[in-house]
Enzyme design. Structure first.
Site, PDB file in Angstrom:
ATOM      1  N   ASP A   3       0.821  -1.213   0.000  1.00 41.36           N
ATOM      2  CA  ASP A   3       0.000   0.000   0.000  1.00 41.36           C
ATOM      3  C   ASP A   3       0.857   1.266   0.000  1.00 41.36           C
ATOM      4  OD1 ASP A   3      -2.430   1.318  -0.086  1.00 41.36           O
ATOM      5  OD2 ASP A   3      -2.648   1.378   2.100  1.00 41.36           O
ATOM      6  N   GLY A   6      -0.074   5.493  -4.391  1.00 34.95           N
ATOM      7  CA  GLY A   6      -0.661   6.779  -4.756  1.00 34.95           C
ATOM      8  C   GLY A   6      -0.029   7.919  -3.967  1.00 34.95           C
ATOM      9  N   TRP A   8       2.888   7.954  -2.591  1.00 32.47           N
ATOM     10  CA  TRP A   8       4.279   8.084  -3.022  1.00 32.47           C
ATOM     11  C   TRP A   8       4.348   9.022  -4.231  1.00 32.47           C
ATOM     12  CZ3 TRP A   8       7.122   7.332  -7.415  1.00 32.47           C
ATOM     13  CH2 TRP A   8       8.512   7.205  -7.281  1.00 32.47           C
ATOM     14  N   HIS A  20       2.348   3.284  -9.054  1.00 27.75           N
ATOM     15  CA  HIS A  20       2.143   1.858  -9.325  1.00 27.75           C
ATOM     16  C   HIS A  20       3.327   1.283 -10.111  1.00 27.75           C
ATOM     17  CE1 HIS A  20      -1.748   2.186  -7.593  1.00 27.75           C
ATOM     18  NE2 HIS A  20      -2.330   2.798  -8.609  1.00 27.75           N
ATOM     19  N   SER A  48      -7.701  -5.540  -4.985  1.00 28.45           N
ATOM     20  CA  SER A  48      -8.788  -6.056  -4.156  1.00 28.45           C
ATOM     21  C   SER A  48     -10.115  -5.956  -4.898  1.00 28.45           C
ATOM     22  CB  SER A  48      -8.869  -5.270  -2.840  1.00 28.45           C
ATOM     23  OG  SER A  48      -9.473  -4.016  -3.050  1.00 28.45           O
ATOM     24  N   THR A  49     -11.108  -6.720  -4.420  1.00 29.45           N
ATOM     25  CA  THR A  49     -12.439  -6.642  -5.036  1.00 29.45           C
ATOM     26  C   THR A  49     -13.029  -5.241  -4.858  1.00 29.45           C
ATOM     27  OG1 THR A  49     -13.264  -7.680  -2.999  1.00 29.45           O
ATOM     28  CG2 THR A  49     -13.045  -9.095  -4.908  1.00 29.45           C
ATOM     29  N   GLU A  50     -12.519  -4.495  -3.881  1.00 29.67           N
ATOM     30  CA  GLU A  50     -12.996  -3.123  -3.653  1.00 29.67           C
ATOM     31  C   GLU A  50     -12.283  -2.114  -4.551  1.00 29.67           C
ATOM     32  OE1 GLU A  50     -12.153  -5.246  -0.996  1.00 29.67           O
ATOM     33  OE2 GLU A  50     -14.280  -5.714  -0.777  1.00 29.67           O
ATOM     34  N   LEU A 114      10.507 -20.442  -4.727  1.00 28.14           N
ATOM     35  CA  LEU A 114       9.528 -19.601  -4.048  1.00 28.14           C
ATOM     36  C   LEU A 114       8.133 -19.772  -4.651  1.00 28.14           C
ATOM     37  CD1 LEU A 114       8.866 -17.092  -2.167  1.00 28.14           C
ATOM     38  CD2 LEU A 114       9.365 -15.680  -4.167  1.00 28.14           C
ATOM     39  N   ARG A 169       2.281  -4.754   6.215  1.00 31.94           N
ATOM     40  CA  ARG A 169       1.526  -3.728   5.498  1.00 31.94           C
ATOM     41  C   ARG A 169       2.369  -2.472   5.425  1.00 31.94           C
ATOM     42  NH1 ARG A 169      -4.657  -2.271   4.801  1.00 31.94           N
ATOM     43  NH2 ARG A 169      -4.371  -0.413   3.530  1.00 31.94           N
ATOM     44  N   GLU A 188       1.583 -12.956  12.619  1.00 35.19           N
ATOM     45  CA  GLU A 188       2.187 -11.768  13.229  1.00 35.19           C
ATOM     46  C   GLU A 188       2.042 -10.596  12.250  1.00 35.19           C
ATOM     47  OE1 GLU A 188       3.496 -11.465  16.294  1.00 35.19           O
ATOM     48  OE2 GLU A 188       2.872 -13.531  16.656  1.00 35.19           O
TER      49      GLU A 188
HETATM   50  C1  IPE Z   1      -5.297  -2.645  -0.029  1.00 36.55           C
HETATM   51  O1  IPE Z   1      -5.023  -1.327  -0.210  1.00 36.55           O
HETATM   52  C2  IPE Z   1      -5.412  -3.337  -1.373  1.00 36.55           C
HETATM   53  C3  IPE Z   1      -4.152  -3.586  -2.048  1.00 36.55           C
HETATM   54  C4  IPE Z   1      -2.971  -3.303  -1.589  1.00 36.55           C
HETATM   55  C5  IPE Z   1      -4.275  -4.219  -3.336  1.00 36.55           C
HETATM   56  P1  IPE Z   1      -6.178  -0.219  -0.348  1.00 36.55           P
HETATM   57  O2  IPE Z   1      -5.486   1.071  -0.585  1.00 36.55           O
HETATM   58  O3  IPE Z   1      -7.153  -0.638  -1.369  1.00 36.55           O
HETATM   59  O4  IPE Z   1      -6.863  -0.283   1.071  1.00 36.55           O
HETATM   60  P2  IPE Z   1      -7.649   0.844   1.887  1.00 36.55           P
HETATM   61  O5  IPE Z   1      -8.604   1.478   0.926  1.00 36.55           O
HETATM   62  O6  IPE Z   1      -6.625   1.801   2.372  1.00 36.55           O
HETATM   63  O7  IPE Z   1      -8.284   0.116   3.008  1.00 36.55           O
HETATM   64  C1  IPE Z   2      -1.594   0.236  -3.357  1.00 37.29           C
HETATM   65  O1  IPE Z   2      -1.382   1.601  -3.395  1.00 37.29           O
HETATM   66  C2  IPE Z   2      -1.868  -0.349  -4.733  1.00 37.29           C
HETATM   67  C3  IPE Z   2      -3.234  -0.838  -4.916  1.00 37.29           C
HETATM   68  C4  IPE Z   2      -4.189  -0.790  -4.044  1.00 37.29           C
HETATM   69  C5  IPE Z   2      -3.532  -1.417  -6.213  1.00 37.29           C
HETATM   70  P1  IPE Z   2      -2.583   2.633  -3.399  1.00 37.29           P
HETATM   71  O2  IPE Z   2      -2.971   2.875  -4.830  1.00 37.29           O
HETATM   72  O3  IPE Z   2      -3.669   2.178  -2.529  1.00 37.29           O
HETATM   73  O4  IPE Z   2      -1.879   3.924  -2.812  1.00 37.29           O
HETATM   74  P2  IPE Z   2      -2.430   4.886  -1.692  1.00 37.29           P
HETATM   75  O5  IPE Z   2      -2.810   4.039  -0.531  1.00 37.29           O
HETATM   76  O6  IPE Z   2      -3.598   5.601  -2.285  1.00 37.29           O
HETATM   77  O7  IPE Z   2      -1.292   5.794  -1.390  1.00 37.29           O
HETATM   78 MG    MG Z   3      -4.063   2.428  -0.563  1.00 37.83          MG
END
Ligand code: IPE
Ligand code: IPE
Ligand code: MG
Length: 221
Positions: A3, A6, A8, A20, A48-50, A114, A169, A188
């Site tokens: 995570d 964006g 960064w 990305h 993610s599905t979201e 791996l 994370r 953990e």
């Molecule tokens: C979790 O990150 C999903 C992935 C790393 C693919 P998100 O950026 O989607 O999670 P939230 O929105 O902060 O919970």
């Molecule tokens: C994780 O980085 C990548 C995916 C969820 C695909 P983000 O895109 O969620 O970056 P932030 O959390 O908005 O900084």
């Molecule tokens: Mg994120």
């Protein structure tokens, strides 16, 4: 949980997608490092599905990046004996990318280094729902089926993969965002404020060192 891509990019006044791209470099570095360290299983949350709720341009970019990366990285991964699996609702992915995913899984299916699980169009609750559907179908064939934790574990996407020892994370948020809900019961957890595109070998070593100093009690004293 990779995570912070964006954020960064935002810090550098770049579009989110630039984060990305660099995040993918981190993934390459971490896979290589885990391979060399002799880690047997590495599972990464790629989409993610979201994440479908993001702007279409970003979703399209992420899908395309995944397709391109498979083609670009597969030979090297194969040479290093990495076995790749894409786990999630892969059926819902665009056919062109699905084909690349299937190709990568087939090509590396016999590798013994791996095990790299790329969780793609993945949600932990969805995984449990999908497991229940499989179990209901099984129970129609076999009335005497015993419903226990093993049965559920064996019907998740992550079959034959041990529950993770360590969940890392990046990006500083203390939440699991629908990642591996069943599998992380006794995992953990390590959260670092470092953003994923900055997470490289040294960051991984720090996480592993932290993990090595934990005492895992599993409810005992
Ligand atoms: C979790 O990150 C999903 C992935 C790393 C693919 P998100 O950026 O989607 O999670 P939230 O929105 O902060 O919970
Ligand atoms: C994780 O980085 C990548 C995916 C969820 C695909 P983000 O895109 O969620 O970056 P932030 O959390 O908005 O900084
Ligand atoms: Mg994120």
């Amino acid at each position: 949980i990779m995570d912070g891509n964006g954020r960064w990019a935002k810090k550098r006044n770049l579009p989110r997608v630039a984060g990305h791209r660099v995040g993918l470099e981190s993934l390459r570095a971490i896979v290589k490092e885990c391979s060399q360290l002799g880690v047997k299983f590495l599972t990464v949350y790629a989409f993610s599905t979201e994440n479908w709720e993001r702007p279409k341009e970003e979703v399209d970019f992420l899908m395309q990046l995944m397709g391109e990366s498979i083609l670009r990285e597969i030979e090297e991964l194969h040479k290093n004996s990495v076995r790749i699996r894409f786990l999630g609702r892969i059926d819902e992915i665009n056919p062109a990318i699905k084909e690349k995913i299937a190709g990568a899984m087939e090509k590396t299916g016999g590798n013994t280094g791996l095990n790299l699980q790329i969780m793609f169009n993945y949600g932990g609750r969805g995984e449990i729902v999908d497991a229940l559907k499989k179990i209901v179908a099984l129970s129609k064939k076999d009335e005497n089926i015993i419903i226990d934790e093993n049965l559920i574990s064996n019907n998740l996407y992550m079959t034959n993969i041990p529950d993770p020892d360590l969940l890392v994370r990046t990006g500083g948020d203390f939440r699991v965002s629908n990642f591996l809900l069943w599998e992380i019961a006794y995992t953990e957890v390590y959260v670092t404020g470092e953003l994923w595109p900055d997470f490289r070998k040294e960051s991984l070593m720090k996480a592993i060192l932290d993990y090595s100093q934990r005492s895992r009690r599993y409810g005992r004293i």
